[in-house]
Design a protein around this motif. Sequence first.
Motif, PDB file in Angstrom:
ATOM      1  N   LEU A   1      59.536 146.922 103.817  1.00 18.66           N
ATOM      2  CA  LEU A   1      58.513 147.866 104.277  1.00 18.66           C
ATOM      3  C   LEU A   1      58.826 148.402 105.670  1.00 18.66           C
ATOM      4  O   LEU A   1      58.518 149.556 105.997  1.00 18.66           O
ATOM      5  CB  LEU A   1      57.144 147.186 104.287  1.00 18.66           C
ATOM      6  CG  LEU A   1      56.423 147.056 102.937  1.00 18.66           C
ATOM      7  CD1 LEU A   1      55.260 146.077 103.049  1.00 18.66           C
ATOM      8  CD2 LEU A   1      55.922 148.419 102.468  1.00 18.66           C
TER       9      LEU A   1
ATOM     10  N   THR B   1      52.162 144.674 104.273  1.00 20.40           N
ATOM     11  CA  THR B   1      52.794 143.532 103.613  1.00 20.40           C
ATOM     12  C   THR B   1      51.810 142.776 102.725  1.00 20.40           C
ATOM     13  O   THR B   1      52.138 142.368 101.603  1.00 20.40           O
ATOM     14  CB  THR B   1      53.389 142.575 104.664  1.00 20.40           C
ATOM     15  OG1 THR B   1      54.370 143.273 105.434  1.00 20.40           O
ATOM     16  CG2 THR B   1      54.058 141.371 103.987  1.00 20.40           C
TER      17      THR B   1
ATOM     18  N   GLU C   1      55.253 148.135 107.590  1.00 20.70           N
ATOM     19  CA  GLU C   1      55.158 146.685 107.444  1.00 20.70           C
ATOM     20  C   GLU C   1      53.729 146.161 107.539  1.00 20.70           C
ATOM     21  O   GLU C   1      53.445 145.038 107.120  1.00 20.70           O
ATOM     22  CB  GLU C   1      56.041 145.967 108.472  1.00 20.70           C
ATOM     23  CG  GLU C   1      55.697 146.245 109.917  1.00 20.70           C
ATOM     24  CD  GLU C   1      56.432 147.431 110.499  1.00 20.70           C
ATOM     25  OE1 GLU C   1      56.590 147.482 111.731  1.00 20.70           O
ATOM     26  OE2 GLU C   1      56.842 148.331 109.731  1.00 20.70           O
TER      27      GLU C   1
ATOM     28  N   ARG D   1      57.522 136.860 101.185  1.00 20.06           N
ATOM     29  CA  ARG D   1      56.840 137.624 102.237  1.00 20.06           C
ATOM     30  C   ARG D   1      57.800 138.269 103.233  1.00 20.06           C
ATOM     31  O   ARG D   1      57.697 139.465 103.529  1.00 20.06           O
ATOM     32  CB  ARG D   1      55.858 136.722 102.972  1.00 20.06           C
ATOM     33  CG  ARG D   1      55.162 137.446 104.108  1.00 20.06           C
ATOM     34  CD  ARG D   1      54.056 136.633 104.717  1.00 20.06           C
ATOM     35  NE  ARG D   1      53.371 137.412 105.736  1.00 20.06           N
ATOM     36  CZ  ARG D   1      52.146 137.210 106.135  1.00 20.06           C
ATOM     37  NH1 ARG D   1      51.442 136.243 105.595  1.00 20.06           N
ATOM     38  NH2 ARG D   1      51.598 137.952 107.066  1.00 20.06           N
ATOM     39  N   SER D   2      58.743 137.515 103.766  1.00 24.80           N
ATOM     40  CA  SER D   2      59.634 138.065 104.794  1.00 24.80           C
ATOM     41  C   SER D   2      60.536 139.155 104.222  1.00 24.80           C
ATOM     42  O   SER D   2      60.863 140.127 104.913  1.00 24.80           O
ATOM     43  CB  SER D   2      60.478 136.957 105.426  1.00 24.80           C
ATOM     44  OG  SER D   2      61.297 136.337 104.458  1.00 24.80           O
TER      45      SER D   2
ATOM     46  N   ASN E   1      47.707 141.904 110.909  1.00 22.51           N
ATOM     47  CA  ASN E   1      49.043 141.417 110.574  1.00 22.51           C
ATOM     48  C   ASN E   1      49.750 140.799 111.778  1.00 22.51           C
ATOM     49  O   ASN E   1      50.556 139.879 111.625  1.00 22.51           O
ATOM     50  CB  ASN E   1      49.881 142.555 109.991  1.00 22.51           C
ATOM     51  CG  ASN E   1      49.581 142.802 108.531  1.00 22.51           C
ATOM     52  OD1 ASN E   1      49.918 142.007 107.667  1.00 22.51           O
ATOM     53  ND2 ASN E   1      48.915 143.906 108.250  1.00 22.51           N
TER      54      ASN E   1
ATOM     55  N   ILE F   1      59.770 141.203 101.678  1.00 20.79           N
ATOM     56  CA  ILE F   1      58.938 142.396 101.463  1.00 20.79           C
ATOM     57  C   ILE F   1      58.637 143.080 102.789  1.00 20.79           C
ATOM     58  O   ILE F   1      58.704 144.303 102.918  1.00 20.79           O
ATOM     59  CB  ILE F   1      57.638 142.007 100.733  1.00 20.79           C
ATOM     60  CG1 ILE F   1      57.954 141.562  99.299  1.00 20.79           C
ATOM     61  CG2 ILE F   1      56.636 143.161 100.737  1.00 20.79           C
ATOM     62  CD1 ILE F   1      56.794 140.918  98.585  1.00 20.79           C
ATOM     63  N   GLU F   2      58.302 142.287 103.795  1.00 18.45           N
ATOM     64  CA  GLU F   2      58.000 142.857 105.108  1.00 18.45           C
ATOM     65  C   GLU F   2      59.202 143.598 105.673  1.00 18.45           C
ATOM     66  O   GLU F   2      59.069 144.694 106.244  1.00 18.45           O
ATOM     67  CB  GLU F   2      57.555 141.763 106.075  1.00 18.45           C
ATOM     68  CG  GLU F   2      57.102 142.286 107.423  1.00 18.45           C
ATOM     69  CD  GLU F   2      56.495 141.208 108.305  1.00 18.45           C
ATOM     70  OE1 GLU F   2      55.906 141.557 109.336  1.00 18.45           O
ATOM     71  OE2 GLU F   2      56.593 140.020 107.951  1.00 18.45           O
TER      72      GLU F   2
END
Length: 345
Positions: free
Chosen positions: A68, A77, A74, A61-62, A232, A64-65
Amino acid sequence: MFTLTTKLGLFAAKEWKWIIGGVTIFFVGIIMMVVGLGSSTEEETGEFEVGELSADVLAYRSLIEAELKKYGMEEHTLVLLAILQQESGGGLSRDIFQASESLGLPPNSITDPLYSIQVGVKHFVGVFEKGKAKGVNIEGIVQSYNFGSAYIDFLSSKGGKHSEALAKEFSSLQMKRNPGQYTCGGDTNNFRYPYCYGDWSYTTKVFSYISTGGAIATGSQLGQKAYETLYNEVLKYEGFPYTWGGSTPATSFDCSGLTSWAFKNIGYSLPRTAQEQYEATKRISRDQMKPGDLIFFKTASYNAVTHVGIYVGNNKMFDANNGGIGFSELNNYWNPKIVGYGRVS
């Protein structure tokens, strides 16, 4: 001319790149699991309805965020995590986003998961920007991750709103335009002739991983982008403890501190207490509720309104209660305490 030593050096460099990438991801996963330990609430909570997204997928997750964020996107995500779940099957691999083909390479040519994230995110950003420019909805954009950007043009000519029927039509057209180029996947992929170009049910599968938690609920009166930004933002604090009077991430939050912070992030100014927020919002009925509306409760005797949560769809809210910050079902505990519903405007 390459010597044997040069070749061995190149091989070692590639392998070390994979090892370093793997170690990075492993420690990111460990940190995320440690942060999550001990977070519980009085109600059933869970970012994606526990079990929808695998632990292997959530570990990215972190990363990918962060990728983005380079594109200022972001807020998407969750969508990318769901795409990753669909592409990877929930397990770890090297080309985790199955992004090789977006570069015109054979499947699984990418052998570094960090590079796969970069390529997968770039591919998503490309179809997203083209889709938005052509008036295509987010469901159509997600389907284009699988079909390619030609689906954006096709969908735009059909009104811009994705459906499985249109996805089947597009798949069939691609088969007819390129006879013999594509083969059907058979029962294992749930494909049926003549819809064997890509996966026409891709969008349905992707959203199934996240929609139950209200992550990509549609129809918010705030507008989809604003709602996703708000959503988010509050997700960052899931598992944080409840803090009476808390109104910032540094202190953690109480119920109205969380809602005022969340709406401030999308340009709205809410008063500080649940009672004041109730008085400052527009009254709506339960039937009129949409994701991003507020739900107010009486849980103590000192005020008419003592608690507030953000409605996220599917009979759930996101709130800060005595058990901590997270999702709560609107169940037999909460329903009798509801005072009313409010819309921020």
